[in-house]
Design an enzyme around this catalytic site. Structure first.
Site, PDB file in Angstrom:
ATOM      1  N   LYS A  73       0.858  -1.193   0.000  1.00 23.16           N
ATOM      2  CA  LYS A  73       0.000   0.000   0.000  1.00 23.16           C
ATOM      3  C   LYS A  73       0.882   1.226   0.000  1.00 23.16           C
ATOM      4  O   LYS A  73       2.031   1.161   0.463  1.00 23.16           O
ATOM      5  CB  LYS A  73      -0.878   0.019   1.254  1.00 23.16           C
ATOM      6  CG  LYS A  73      -2.080   0.925   1.147  1.00 23.16           C
ATOM      7  CD  LYS A  73      -3.240   0.221   0.471  1.00 23.16           C
ATOM      8  CE  LYS A  73      -4.414   1.127   0.207  1.00 23.16           C
ATOM      9  NZ  LYS A  73      -5.590   0.353  -0.249  1.00 23.16           N
ATOM     10  N   ASP A  96      -7.066   4.452  -4.494  1.00 24.56           N
ATOM     11  CA  ASP A  96      -7.678   4.321  -3.170  1.00 24.56           C
ATOM     12  C   ASP A  96      -8.287   5.699  -2.887  1.00 24.56           C
ATOM     13  O   ASP A  96      -8.503   6.474  -3.835  1.00 24.56           O
ATOM     14  CB  ASP A  96      -6.635   3.920  -2.110  1.00 24.56           C
ATOM     15  CG  ASP A  96      -7.275   3.449  -0.805  1.00 24.56           C
ATOM     16  OD1 ASP A  96      -7.726   2.294  -0.740  1.00 24.56           O
ATOM     17  OD2 ASP A  96      -7.361   4.236   0.165  1.00 24.56           O
TER      18      ASP A  96
HETATM   19  P1  NDP Z   1     -12.908   7.943  -2.711  1.00 23.35           P
HETATM   20  O1  NDP Z   1     -11.847   8.945  -2.476  1.00 23.35           O
HETATM   21  O2  NDP Z   1     -13.448   7.741  -4.080  1.00 23.35           O
HETATM   22  O3  NDP Z   1     -14.158   8.237  -1.764  1.00 23.35           O
HETATM   23  C1  NDP Z   1     -14.047   8.288  -0.376  1.00 23.35           C
HETATM   24  C2  NDP Z   1     -15.363   8.810   0.199  1.00 23.35           C
HETATM   25  O4  NDP Z   1     -15.310   8.756   1.608  1.00 23.35           O
HETATM   26  C3  NDP Z   1     -15.614  10.259  -0.158  1.00 23.35           C
HETATM   27  O5  NDP Z   1     -16.986  10.480  -0.243  1.00 23.35           O
HETATM   28  C4  NDP Z   1     -14.995  11.018   0.999  1.00 23.35           C
HETATM   29  O6  NDP Z   1     -15.572  12.296   1.208  1.00 23.35           O
HETATM   30  C5  NDP Z   1     -15.288  10.084   2.150  1.00 23.35           C
HETATM   31  N1  NDP Z   1     -14.189  10.141   3.130  1.00 23.35           N
HETATM   32  C6  NDP Z   1     -12.904   9.816   2.918  1.00 23.35           C
HETATM   33  N2  NDP Z   1     -12.150   9.997   4.007  1.00 23.35           N
HETATM   34  C7  NDP Z   1     -12.981  10.436   4.923  1.00 23.35           C
HETATM   35  C8  NDP Z   1     -12.794  10.796   6.264  1.00 23.35           C
HETATM   36  N3  NDP Z   1     -11.598  10.749   6.875  1.00 23.35           N
HETATM   37  N4  NDP Z   1     -13.871  11.196   6.953  1.00 23.35           N
HETATM   38  C9  NDP Z   1     -15.076  11.246   6.342  1.00 23.35           C
HETATM   39  N5  NDP Z   1     -15.308  10.926   5.059  1.00 23.35           N
HETATM   40  C10 NDP Z   1     -14.274  10.508   4.363  1.00 23.35           C
HETATM   41  O7  NDP Z   1     -12.345   6.573  -2.118  1.00 23.35           O
HETATM   42  P2  NDP Z   1     -12.841   5.090  -2.387  1.00 23.35           P
HETATM   43  O8  NDP Z   1     -14.313   5.057  -2.569  1.00 23.35           O
HETATM   44  O9  NDP Z   1     -11.962   4.502  -3.422  1.00 23.35           O
HETATM   45  O10 NDP Z   1     -12.461   4.383  -1.006  1.00 23.35           O
HETATM   46  C11 NDP Z   1     -13.373   4.270   0.090  1.00 23.35           C
HETATM   47  C12 NDP Z   1     -12.924   3.160   1.010  1.00 23.35           C
HETATM   48  O11 NDP Z   1     -12.902   1.925   0.296  1.00 23.35           O
HETATM   49  C13 NDP Z   1     -11.519   3.309   1.609  1.00 23.35           C
HETATM   50  O12 NDP Z   1     -11.491   2.712   2.889  1.00 23.35           O
HETATM   51  C14 NDP Z   1     -10.654   2.475   0.652  1.00 23.35           C
HETATM   52  O13 NDP Z   1      -9.466   2.056   1.272  1.00 23.35           O
HETATM   53  C15 NDP Z   1     -11.599   1.322   0.397  1.00 23.35           C
HETATM   54  N6  NDP Z   1     -11.364   0.528  -0.818  1.00 23.35           N
HETATM   55  C16 NDP Z   1     -11.271   1.105  -2.059  1.00 23.35           C
HETATM   56  C17 NDP Z   1     -11.088   0.317  -3.176  1.00 23.35           C
HETATM   57  C18 NDP Z   1     -11.062   0.893  -4.548  1.00 23.35           C
HETATM   58  O14 NDP Z   1     -10.976   0.107  -5.517  1.00 23.35           O
HETATM   59  N7  NDP Z   1     -11.151   2.190  -4.741  1.00 23.35           N
HETATM   60  C19 NDP Z   1     -10.929  -1.145  -3.070  1.00 23.35           C
HETATM   61  C20 NDP Z   1     -11.122  -1.661  -1.741  1.00 23.35           C
HETATM   62  C21 NDP Z   1     -11.309  -0.834  -0.675  1.00 23.35           C
HETATM   63  P3  NDP Z   1     -15.299  13.511   0.168  1.00 23.35           P
HETATM   64  O15 NDP Z   1     -16.212  13.238  -1.006  1.00 23.35           O
HETATM   65  O16 NDP Z   1     -15.687  14.733   0.941  1.00 23.35           O
HETATM   66  O17 NDP Z   1     -13.871  13.450  -0.178  1.00 23.35           O
HETATM   67  O1  2IT Z   2      -7.941  -1.433  -0.762  1.00 21.08           O
HETATM   68  C1  2IT Z   2      -7.881  -1.913  -1.913  1.00 21.08           C
HETATM   69  O2  2IT Z   2      -8.007  -3.124  -2.120  1.00 21.08           O
HETATM   70  C2  2IT Z   2      -7.691  -0.991  -3.035  1.00 21.08           C
HETATM   71  N1  2IT Z   2      -7.616   0.214  -2.818  1.00 21.08           N
HETATM   72  C3  2IT Z   2      -7.536  -1.530  -4.430  1.00 21.08           C
HETATM   73  C4  2IT Z   2      -6.117  -1.981  -4.668  1.00 21.08           C
HETATM   74  C5  2IT Z   2      -5.801  -2.393  -6.089  1.00 21.08           C
HETATM   75  O3  2IT Z   2      -4.620  -2.703  -6.301  1.00 21.08           O
HETATM   76  O4  2IT Z   2      -6.671  -2.402  -6.953  1.00 21.08           O
END
Ligand code: NDP
Ligand code: 2IT
Length: 451
Positions: A126, A166
């Site tokens: 990561k 992420d």
């Molecule tokens: P994004 O940046 O696309 O979206 C994150 C969302 O969560 C936004 O709406 C953001 O608000 C809100 N947010 C983020 N941090 C905070 C915080 N500290 N407090 C309150 N709200 C927060 O990220 P993802 O959707 O990609 O990721 C979301 C979660 O999923 C994370 O935990 C990530 O690690 C996990 N994840 C992501 C994957 C992926 O493929 N993208 C795969 C597996 C897990 P705002 O709109 O105001 O920024």
């Molecule tokens: O938390 C996760 O699994 C991710 N942010 C996706 C990682 C990836 O390599 O697609």
């Protein structure tokens, strides 16, 4: 003292200032007790638990860039290459002001087991930075991404370490980083996933984490004699995972009534308008106030900086809750409220959104709970499918990738269910996921000797 307790003490002593990392390690090692007890002598002699909790390496570097006023800014960059026993390091890059070494280590540690569960050959890593993309111009984002990759490119490669998106890292950032890697290394290779479709990206990668979460949730419901049809779902977050989880839940006939971002949350009793949400978040990169302004049925709740922004979401009556924003966003009181409101199922779209106390409360009160390692593995699984397509220099259709994703998620559910049953913990999907993910990695580590 048991081997697990000894190693937990050691890890706490060595990483005292990293609460999220300690939380992740504590959850995993505690649930592995039956497996470790059954193999105690072998694991102890080979220092399996000491090795699996110590990253292969942790890179930290300066990221200088020039803002639109001509001022030089400095951020800190990270890449933790945690474990490559079963494949090249694989995991996302988080861009958020809260990022520090402990957070990247917790995410990298989780990624080892998650990636193992996908059944594909990817190790755990990561990275990210404390850079805040909010309010930055496209030129500033590019300047940061180019500087970040100028350093990171020395340590990654299609067979070495393959980063992805992420929080705060989406297609725009991956594009800028890919361009800089190509320019410095002189190689067009699949060094990042989540790429644009015109230069090696995979169809369905954008949707994969949210869709995968729903494929697993649907299978879980089915195996308990239920379906998604007509269910009320609460979702936190309004980013990549939340948006496509909402879309797939709606396609399955459920009604999603909430979303949240870092400054507030929405209750929309008529169901979230996912096209409007995409327009606000993906196109305009705006706040949820714009969603509320454009939709009569939506109630907007502003949240002050001192409060947890998504917390209100868990107060809404639902059948299923899907936390999809960030770590530690669902606490014990939220879990109590969900149970009191009759919630049957919680599956984590985010990484470690539920605290250990909240998880235990949900499990002890009959809620079907699947942790992020299993439930959100669809994103990284589809990243691995992107790597396969890059290796064979072909691209598969949306339907082909989506069908593979669904198959992977259904298999993950059955594997974690079986692993829990094998150790007499039927229905404990957290333990099942940790055990199933761990077994494959440990077998590979033992076969590869002391390294
Ligand atoms: P994004 O940046 O696309 O979206 C994150 C969302 O969560 C936004 O709406 C953001 O608000 C809100 N947010 C983020 N941090 C905070 C915080 N500290 N407090 C309150 N709200 C927060 O990220 P993802 O959707 O990609 O990721 C979301 C979660 O999923 C994370 O935990 C990530 O690690 C996990 N994840 C992501 C994957 C992926 O493929 N993208 C795969 C597996 C897990 P705002 O709109 O105001 O920024
Ligand atoms: O938390 C996760 O699994 C991710 N942010 C996706 C990682 C990836 O390599 O697609």
């Amino acid at each position: 003292m048991s081997y697990v307790d000894e190693v937990l003490e050691l890890v706490k002593k060595k990483n005292a200032s990293e609460p999220e990392f300690l939380q992740a390690v504590t959850e995993v090692l505690n649930s592995l007790r039956p497996v470790v007890e059954a193999n105690e002598e072998l694991y102890r002699k080979n220092a399996i638990l000491e090795r699996i909790t110590e990253p292969d390496r942790q890179l930290m570097f300066r990221v200088p860039w020039v803002d639109d006023k001509g001022q030089v800014q400095v951020n800190r960059g990270f890449r933790v290459q945690f474990n490559n026993a079963i494949g090249p390091y694989k995991g996302g890059l988080r861009l958020h002001p809260s990022v520090n070494l402990g957070i990247i280590k917790f995410l990298g540690f989780e990624q080892i087991f998650k990636n193992s569960l996908t059944s594909l050959p990817i190790g755990g890593g990561k990275g990210g930075s404390d850079f805040d993309p909010k309010g930055k111009s496209d030129r500033e984002i590019m300047a940061f991404c180019q500087s970040f990759m100028t350093e990171l490119c020395k340590y990654i490669g299609a067979d070495v370490d393959v980063p992805a998106g992420d929080i705060g890292t989406g297609a725009r950032e991956i594009g800028f980083m890919f361009g800089q890697y190509k320019r410095i290394r002189g190689m067009f290779e699949g060094v990042l996933t989540g790429k644009g479709l015109t230069y090696g990206g995979s169809l369905a990668r954008t949707e994969a984490t949210g869709y995968g979460l729903l494929y697993l949730t649907e299978e879980l419901m089915k195996c308990h004699g239920e379906s998604m049809q007509g269910k009320t779902v609460v979702i936190s977050g309004a980013g990549n995972v939340a948006i496509y989880a909402t879309q797939k839940a709606q396609q399955m006939g459920a009604k999603v009534v909430t979303c949240s971002d870092s400054t507030g949350w929405i209750y929309d009793p008529e169901g979230i308008d996912v096209e409007l949400l995409k327009e606000v978040k993906e196109v305009k990169r705006a706040r949820l106030t714009e969603y509320a302004a454009a939709r009569k049925s939506a109630e907007y709740h502003e949240v002050s900086a001192a409060e947890r922004s998504g917390a209100g979401v868990w107060q809404i009556k639902c059948d299923i809750a899907l936390p999809c924003a960030t770590q530690n966003e669902l606490l014990l009181d939220d879990a109590k409220q969900l149970v009191a409101n009759g919630c049957k199922c919680v599956c984590e779209g985010a990484n470690m959104p539920t605290t250990i106390e909240a998880t235990e409360y949900l499990q002890n009160n009959g809620v079907w709970f699947v942790g992020g390692k299993a439930a959100n593995a669809g994103g990284v699984a589809t990243s691995a499918l992107e790597m396969s397509q890059n290796s064979e220099r072909l691209s598969w259709s949306f339907e082909e990738v989506d069908a593979k994703l669904k198959n992977i998620m259904v298999n993950i559910y059955h594997n974690i269910d079986d692993a829990a049953k094998r150790y007499g913990m039927e229905g404990n999907y957290v333990a099942g996921a940790n055990i199933a993910g761990f077994e494959k990695v440990v077998n590979a580590m033992l076969a590869q000797g002391v390294c």
